[in-house]
Enzyme design. Structure first.
Site, PDB file in Angstrom:
ATOM      1  CG  HIS A  36      -2.139  -0.896   0.965  1.00 41.31           C
ATOM      2  ND1 HIS A  36      -3.397  -0.606   1.463  1.00 41.31           N
ATOM      3  CD2 HIS A  36      -2.276  -2.060   0.283  1.00 41.31           C
ATOM      4  CE1 HIS A  36      -4.239  -1.565   1.109  1.00 41.31           C
ATOM      5  NE2 HIS A  36      -3.575  -2.457   0.393  1.00 41.31           N
ATOM      6  CG  HIS A  62      -4.686 -11.602  -2.113  1.00 43.08           C
ATOM      7  ND1 HIS A  62      -5.864 -11.323  -2.780  1.00 43.08           N
ATOM      8  CD2 HIS A  62      -4.191 -10.401  -1.736  1.00 43.08           C
ATOM      9  CE1 HIS A  62      -6.066 -10.025  -2.809  1.00 43.08           C
ATOM     10  NE2 HIS A  62      -5.058  -9.442  -2.187  1.00 43.08           N
TER      11      HIS A  62
END
Length: 748
Positions: free
Chosen positions: A113, A280
């Site tokens: 992020h 993920h």
């Protein structure tokens, strides 16, 4: 970590900017405070804001402008540092317990992020400055609970101090998390220097978190177009809504948004799929309950000391954590690298359901509960985000991920390269990279230029080359414009572009409208011959690159123009540039550097509705210029006749090609009255007040130096009788700065 992963804490009424129940849960958005105007920007919002050129002022830097981060980093014991970071990842803290006793997923998300804010259109964002520490990023819905990740890192930062920047630490934590899980990364480069206030950046025009209406012009259909330069679909998210566009759980529609937003971060389909699948493989999302979490860090009460999103559910952490409202665990090997994400994605059929917090997600249909609970509770069924299922349902992503299901080694290789690119996209050339883990091989997205492999020219060579240039028949405007076109492609945001590499002679820059291809066809062959003649006769192994000749030629022209104006000056020149090849130049990647306007050359396109003066200041920002430097350059370039296409707009002198302060003298002359042109858009006519005769023409790029109070104050300095010499000196200094913006080797 996800394409948004832990994105949006829920609030009590579960309404978002679009007031859609389907986007439940959503953060309780802070609303703009209504007040009487308090600043000049409130009173006059259309006035160009010159203060953006003075952000990141050294007065706000506790170390001052002489701090040498590279020298401090050289003192770092990188092996001990790495060991400490990995030990931290594997040591759960009572105040914020780690899922499965390991912070890998949290740190991967934090690093992603930080880097994922990068956008190609203006080079802003990215992990290169440690911006995640500051508003608005530290309080974005998408960054919920990353305040805890950064706080976990504080003991490391405290221990190693100035030897490691926050920017490097935030980026490296995710890299270390992957490596300690058993994944082999492609390496890592340090070298990111911290900023000390937020980056100047327009994230969107929406005034509510999770708003989308302004960037899509109010459209919500499948063919909606995301406005430039934005890289995310939604205000406050890194990429896309993990529940699908506008919270509608449609994997195919989500794939469309994913492709667009990741593309705006310079990722192709394979890189995008690799990042989602790899990102993920570790960690989970958090949506334990439908509760109203507390305010974000910037809005939290003082006693919380910079921590936000306080959760009232249960313990507020561990299995009671609420971050995005999504409760997804992708694999049963949560802290170990594996191919389990794809095995689960393709080994199950998926049915739409909702998390305990009410967020749309998918659960494996008729599957057994095989996923271990992160804190020893009952096992769970496999779950996926809407954006995860898009990796299977979209035809293009599906073809890629199905191949990786059977060939996980290909997935690992793709993810290693994509992750390295993600972490380093905004760092510029490898000459800025530090540390022992820098890959030996350069990728084309790094805009590689050859290393210097020859002796450099000396002062006598420089003088001889200048003489040849000035006797070549090329004019001062031609030489100045060519050097400017070469150097002014630089962007201080992502450190791309610039004169090094001489990519002005290559595609796509050779044919950019702003660069006047027809003129380049006249100038470049002459400069190439001067280069070739020198290299064929030079002794002692000396050579000169075309990149150096282009800059040297422009500097020679500036010296001549100053001499013709009565000032003997020497423009500082540092050889050492090299020439890139077409094969090492990614045409598509470089296309985003093309200037749509360039106020320094008075270049603009008919029909451009964006205020030219604002675009001029933006261009100055990208060139890392101050307001005085901007002012001096405009005055000098106009005097030198360096306008695009030879236009006379702003050339307020009867001796073009001579370096003088005539631009300022005539701009501030009250005998001239300015009126919008009746014949040309974006043009003004300067008429003699006594006779009505048109004396000059100008654009907003010129007149802003008389209309804007800050710029006018600077223009007045250069128009003073006692500051003609200062103007020449300041112009030359600013010129050299632009020519050397990408010479990071000179700054080490």
């Amino acid at each position: 970590m996800t394409d948004t992963s832990d994105a949006r804490p829920p609030h009590s009424d579960a309404k978002t900017a679009s007031n859609s129940e389907s986007e439940n849960p959503a953060i309780d958005s802070p609303e703009p405070k209504s007040h009487a105007p308090l600043t000049n920007r409130d009173w006059w919002p259309e006035q160009v804001d010159v203060s953006v050129l003075h952000k990141q002022n050294e007065k706000g830097n506790p170390f001052g402008e002489d701090f040498d981060y590279a020298a401090e980093f050289a003192k770092l014991d990188v092996d001990a540092f790495k060991a400490d970071v990995i030990d931290l990842i594997r040591t759960s803290q009572d105040w914020w317990p780690a899922d499965y006793g390991n912070y890998a997923g949290l740190f991967v998300r934090m690093s992603w992020h930080a880097a994922g804010t990068y956008r190609i259109f203006d080079g802003r964002g990215g992990a290169g400055q440690g911006s995640q520490r500051f508003a608005p990023l530290n309080s974005w819905p998408d960054n919920a609970n990353l305040d805890k990740a950064r706080r976990l890192l504080w003991p490391i930062k405290q221990k190693y101090g100035n030897k490691i920047s926050w920017a490097d630490l935030i980026a490296y934590a995710g890299n270390a998390a992957l490596e300690q899980s058993g994944f082999k990364t492609a390496g890592f480069a340090f070298g990111r220097e911290d900023i000390w206030e937020p980056e100047e950046m327009l994230w969107g025009q929406e005034d509510t978190w999770l708003g989308t209406d302004k960037r899509y012009g109010g459209s919500n259909d499948d063919k909606r177009e995301l406005a430039e330069p934005f890289g995310a679909t939604t205000m406050g998210l890194i990429y896309v809504n993990p529940e699908g566009p506008e919270g509608k759980p449609d994997p195919l529609a989500a794939a469309h948004d994913i492709r667009e937003t990741f593309g705006r971060m310079a990722m192709n389909d394979e890189e995008t799929a690799a990042l989602i699948v790899g990102g993920h493989t570790l960690g989970k999302t958090h949506g334990a309950a439908d509760v109203n979490v507390g305010p974000e860090p910037e809005g939290a009460p003082m006693e919380q000391q910079g921590l936000g999103w306080k959760c009232p559910f249960g313990t507020g952490n561990g299995n009671d954590t609420v971050t995005s409202g999504l409760e997804v665990i992708w694999t049963g090997t949560n802290s170990q690298w594996s191919n389990a994400f794809l095995e689960n994605l393709y080994g199950n059929e998926w049915e739409l359901t909702k998390s305990p917090a009410g967020a749309w997600q998918f659960e494996a249909k008729n599957a057994e509960a095989t996923i271990p609970d992160p804190f020893g509770g009952p096992p769970r069924k496999p779950t996926m985000l809407v954006t995860d299922v898009a990796m299977r349902e979209d035809p293009i992503y599906g073809q890629i991920t199905r191949r990786w299901l059977d060939h996980p080694e290909e997935m690992d290789a793709a993810f290693a390269k994509a992750w390295f690119k993600l972490m380093h996209r905004d760092m510029g050339p490898v000459s800025r990279y530090l540390g022992p883990w820098v890959p030996a091989e350069q990728e084309i997205w790094q805009d590689p230029v050859p290393a210097v492999d020859h002796a450099l020219i000396d002062e006598s060579d420089i003088a001889a080359l200048k003489s040849q240039v000035l006797q070549s028949g090329l004019s001062v405007p031609q030489l100045v414009k060519t050097a400017w076109a070469s150097a002014a492609s630089f962007r201080g945001t992502d450190k791309r572009g610039g004169a090094n590499g001489a990519r002005l002679r290559l595609e796509p820059q050779r044919n950019w409208e702003a660069n006047e291809p027809a003129e380049l066809d006249k100038v470049l062959p002459v400069l190439e011959k001067i280069q070739q003649d020198f290299n064929s006769t030079a002794t002692g192994g000396k050579k000169v690159s075309l990149a150096d000749v282009i800059v040297l030629a422009g500097s020679a022209a500036v010296e001549k123009a100053a001499k013709d104006g009565g000032y003997e000056i020497t423009v500082h020149f540092a050889p050492g540039r090299t020439d890139a090849t077409q094969e090492s130049t990614d045409v598509e990647s470089f296309a985003v550097l093309e200037p749509r306007t360039d106020g320094f050359r008075n270049f603009f396109r008919p029909g451009d509705k964006n205020p030219l003066e604002q675009q001029l200041v933006e261009r100055a920002y990208l060139l890392d210029l101050t307001a005085p430097e901007l002012t001096a350059l405009i005055g000098g370039l106009r005097a030198l006749g360096a306008n695009h296409g030879g236009s006379k707009h702003g050339v307020f002198t009867d001796k073009p090609g001579v370096l003088s302060n005539d631009f300022f003298l005539n701009l501030l002359d009250m005998r001239t009255e300015w009126k919008p042109s009746e014949l040309s858009e974006n043009v003004f006519d300067g008429k003699d007040r006594a006779t009505g005769e048109t004396k000059w023409t100008a654009t907003a790029n010129d007149l802003v130096f008389g209309s804007n109070s800050v710029l006018r104050a600077l223009a007045e300095v250069y128009a003073q009788d006692d500051n003609q010499g200062k103007f020449v000196e300041d112009f030359v200094a600013a010129w050299v700065k632009v020519m050397n913006n990408d010479r990071f080797d000179l700054k080490q």
